[in-house]
Design an enzyme around this catalytic site. Sequence first.
Site, PDB file in Angstrom:
ATOM      1  N   ASP A 162       0.793  -0.989  -0.050  1.00 18.65           N
ATOM      2  CA  ASP A 162       0.116  -0.122  -0.010  1.00 18.65           C
ATOM      3  C   ASP A 162       1.002   1.264  -0.302  1.00 18.65           C
ATOM      4  O   ASP A 162       1.963   1.258   0.511  1.00 18.65           O
ATOM      5  CB  ASP A 162      -0.863   0.055   1.206  1.00 18.65           C
ATOM      6  N   ASP A 199      -6.944  -1.356  -4.471  1.00 18.39           N
ATOM      7  CA  ASP A 199      -8.055  -0.952  -3.392  1.00 18.39           C
ATOM      8  C   ASP A 199      -9.060   0.190  -4.207  1.00 18.39           C
ATOM      9  O   ASP A 199     -10.294   0.275  -3.835  1.00 18.39           O
ATOM     10  CB  ASP A 199      -7.459  -0.452  -2.195  1.00 18.39           C
TER      11      ASP A 199
END
Length: 152
Positions: free
Chosen positions: A109, A128
């Site tokens: 991330d 995401d």
Amino acid sequence: MTIVIILAVIILDQITKHLAIGLKKGSIKLIDNFLSLVYVENRGAAFGILQGKKIILVFFTFLIILAMCYYLYKSQSSMATISKLSISLIIGGAIGNLIDRVFRHYVIDFISVTFPNGYEFPVFNVADIAVVCGTFLLIIAFMKTDDFEELQ
């Protein structure tokens, strides 16, 4: 169209994650006190839940991907564009994060958002974003089309 969208999401996700590895040396502020790029290894699911439960995450993600691919394959000819787009975004994002879980044992991330009140939203990635956008479009498709009547 659906395969192109799925592949585009996977490729964009993997390229940006590869570039994000360079952020191990330090974060980059894009918009002061709001948006920055940082390197985070997420060993769980959304918001870091199920930390260290890789086998469960991989298994259920794989099942969901298979179910969505099957539904898309069986229903694609009669589905509205918004429905196909939503499912394609979700599948592409799910595969992008699944690739990380299987081959890296964690998901990279790198997008960090801090709100004016100081709340730091959990760090996220392109996969995401695709899953969330696909989910919002899927909700709209549920409300505006007849594509999912047999599921109700």
